[in-house]
Write a protein that holds these residues in place. Structure first.
Motif, PDB file in Angstrom:
ATOM      1  N   GLY A  28       0.803  -1.205   0.000  1.00 16.41           N
ATOM      2  CA  GLY A  28       0.000   0.000   0.000  1.00 16.41           C
ATOM      3  C   GLY A  28       0.843   1.265   0.000  1.00 16.41           C
ATOM      4  O   GLY A  28       0.542   2.233  -0.711  1.00 16.41           O
ATOM      5  N   LEU A  29       1.930   1.264   0.778  1.00 13.76           N
ATOM      6  CA  LEU A  29       2.813   2.431   0.829  1.00 13.76           C
ATOM      7  C   LEU A  29       3.495   2.658  -0.519  1.00 13.76           C
ATOM      8  O   LEU A  29       3.586   3.796  -1.005  1.00 13.76           O
ATOM      9  CB  LEU A  29       3.871   2.239   1.919  1.00 13.76           C
ATOM     10  CG  LEU A  29       3.386   2.349   3.365  1.00 13.76           C
ATOM     11  CD1 LEU A  29       4.517   1.971   4.327  1.00 13.76           C
ATOM     12  CD2 LEU A  29       2.887   3.754   3.671  1.00 13.76           C
ATOM     13  N   VAL A  30       3.967   1.582  -1.130  1.00 17.49           N
ATOM     14  CA  VAL A  30       4.666   1.700  -2.411  1.00 17.49           C
ATOM     15  C   VAL A  30       3.703   2.142  -3.507  1.00 17.49           C
ATOM     16  O   VAL A  30       4.065   2.940  -4.386  1.00 17.49           O
ATOM     17  CB  VAL A  30       5.352   0.361  -2.760  1.00 17.49           C
ATOM     18  CG1 VAL A  30       5.824   0.345  -4.207  1.00 17.49           C
ATOM     19  CG2 VAL A  30       6.528   0.110  -1.825  1.00 17.49           C
ATOM     20  N   GLU A  31       2.472   1.653  -3.449  1.00 12.03           N
ATOM     21  CA  GLU A  31       1.469   2.089  -4.418  1.00 12.03           C
ATOM     22  C   GLU A  31       1.224   3.594  -4.273  1.00 12.03           C
ATOM     23  O   GLU A  31       1.098   4.314  -5.275  1.00 12.03           O
ATOM     24  CB  GLU A  31       0.170   1.313  -4.207  1.00 12.03           C
ATOM     25  CG  GLU A  31      -0.846   1.493  -5.307  1.00 12.03           C
ATOM     26  CD  GLU A  31      -2.067   0.611  -5.141  1.00 12.03           C
ATOM     27  OE1 GLU A  31      -3.032   0.808  -5.905  1.00 12.03           O
ATOM     28  OE2 GLU A  31      -2.067  -0.256  -4.244  1.00 12.03           O
ATOM     29  N   SER A  32       1.165   4.077  -3.024  1.00 16.54           N
ATOM     30  CA  SER A  32       0.990   5.515  -2.790  1.00 16.54           C
ATOM     31  C   SER A  32       2.186   6.308  -3.299  1.00 16.54           C
ATOM     32  O   SER A  32       2.027   7.369  -3.929  1.00 16.54           O
ATOM     33  CB  SER A  32       0.799   5.783  -1.292  1.00 16.54           C
ATOM     34  OG  SER A  32      -0.424   5.251  -0.825  1.00 16.54           O
ATOM     35  N   GLN A  33       3.394   5.814  -3.028  1.00 13.41           N
ATOM     36  CA  GLN A  33       4.596   6.488  -3.517  1.00 13.41           C
ATOM     37  C   GLN A  33       4.573   6.635  -5.034  1.00 13.41           C
ATOM     38  O   GLN A  33       4.915   7.696  -5.573  1.00 13.41           O
ATOM     39  CB  GLN A  33       5.848   5.708  -3.115  1.00 13.41           C
ATOM     40  CG  GLN A  33       6.335   5.936  -1.709  1.00 13.41           C
ATOM     41  CD  GLN A  33       7.634   5.202  -1.474  1.00 13.41           C
ATOM     42  OE1 GLN A  33       7.674   3.967  -1.462  1.00 13.41           O
ATOM     43  NE2 GLN A  33       8.715   5.944  -1.296  1.00 13.41           N
ATOM     44  N   THR A  34       4.201   5.561  -5.711  1.00 14.53           N
ATOM     45  CA  THR A  34       4.188   5.584  -7.176  1.00 14.53           C
ATOM     46  C   THR A  34       3.148   6.566  -7.693  1.00 14.53           C
ATOM     47  O   THR A  34       3.410   7.329  -8.637  1.00 14.53           O
ATOM     48  CB  THR A  34       3.929   4.171  -7.723  1.00 14.53           C
ATOM     49  OG1 THR A  34       4.910   3.266  -7.206  1.00 14.53           O
ATOM     50  CG2 THR A  34       3.993   4.149  -9.243  1.00 14.53           C
ATOM     51  N   ALA A  35       1.965   6.571  -7.087  1.00 14.35           N
ATOM     52  CA  ALA A  35       0.925   7.516  -7.496  1.00 14.35           C
ATOM     53  C   ALA A  35       1.383   8.960  -7.280  1.00 14.35           C
ATOM     54  O   ALA A  35       1.155   9.832  -8.123  1.00 14.35           O
ATOM     55  CB  ALA A  35      -0.363   7.247  -6.713  1.00 14.35           C
TER      56      ALA A  35
END
Length: 239
Positions: A28-35
């Motif tokens: 979830g954190l990495v998905e947020s970073q990418t967005a």
């Protein structure tokens, strides 16, 4: 089953659940970073550019936590069959997630060096590539949390589309530089950003492969679906 054995089994299941929860949180954190990284580039969002790197320490800490727990499970629980595959895959998947976070951080930081105010360079290709990479990452994380081999296969098959967008962007940006030397600095930054997105796509595909193996015990084909191979070696982007 005696009380001691029942306690051992319950403790083991709790630790497996803890490992899955760490991976879901990390995803979830990495998905947020990418967005945030994509928004920093295509929407010129300085708040997003600042936010993505701030998540990096949390991602790194979760990777270390997952590694310690995985090694503990392997050393003390002697897992077998699907559990063994899941734990071994977790060690690799968390490494891929950590690298995705690093690339997203690099994109966000590089966006702050860009000055697109008077530029005529189109970001449509980068926007399309960002959307596709984000979608593949989301589906890979969904496949990871649900251990869905079919969804993992879909992500694996999408690698070609990411490559094709990257190759098209590479050609377009080189053309901009040839047409006007004043574009060189901006296009160089955009090339690094595109390469980082392409690398996020590669690590996303790695995750899909690990998920498929953990779920089925089989490996996806060695050769991934690729765009023209010769254009894949434009070099590894750095921050």
């Amino acid at each position: 089953m005696n009380r001691e054995s029942a306690h051992t089994v319950k403790s083991y299941e709790q630790e497996l659940g803890q490992l899955r929860a760490i991976m879901a949180r990390m995803g979830g954190l990495v998905e947020s970073q990418t967005a945030q990284a994509v928004a920093a580039i295509v929407d010129h969002d300085e708040d997003a550019a600042a936010a993505a790197p701030e998540l990096d320490p949390q991602v790194d800490a979760l990777e270390r936590e997952a590694e310690v727990l995985s090694i503990r499970l392997l050393a003390l629980r002697a897992p077998m069959a699907s559990d063994l595959r899941e734990i071994v895959s977790a060690l690799k998947v968390t490494g891929d997630l950590e690298r995705i976070g690093d690339y997203a951080t690099s994109i966000a930081r590089r966006s702050l060096r860009l000055d697109m105010a008077e530029s005529q360079i189109s970001l449509s290709g980068l926007r399309a590539m960002g959307r596709l990479v984000q979608d593949n990452l989301r589906r890979a994380i969904d496949a990871m949390t649900s251990r869905d081999e079919e969804r993992a296969t879909e992500v694996w098959q999408s690698d070609r589309a990411v490559d094709e967008l990257y190759n098209a962007m590479f050609r377009e940006l080189v053309t901009y530089m040839m047409e006007d030397p004043r574009n060189i600095t901006t296009c160089t930054h955009l090339l690094f950003i595109a390469k980082n997105l392409e690398r996020i796509g590669d690590h996303t595909t790695n995750i899909a492969e690990r998920v498929f193996y953990a779920a089925t015990g089989n490996m996806l084909p060695t050769m991934r679906p690729r765009a023209i191979q010769s254009t894949r070696e434009h070099g590894r982007a750095s921050s």
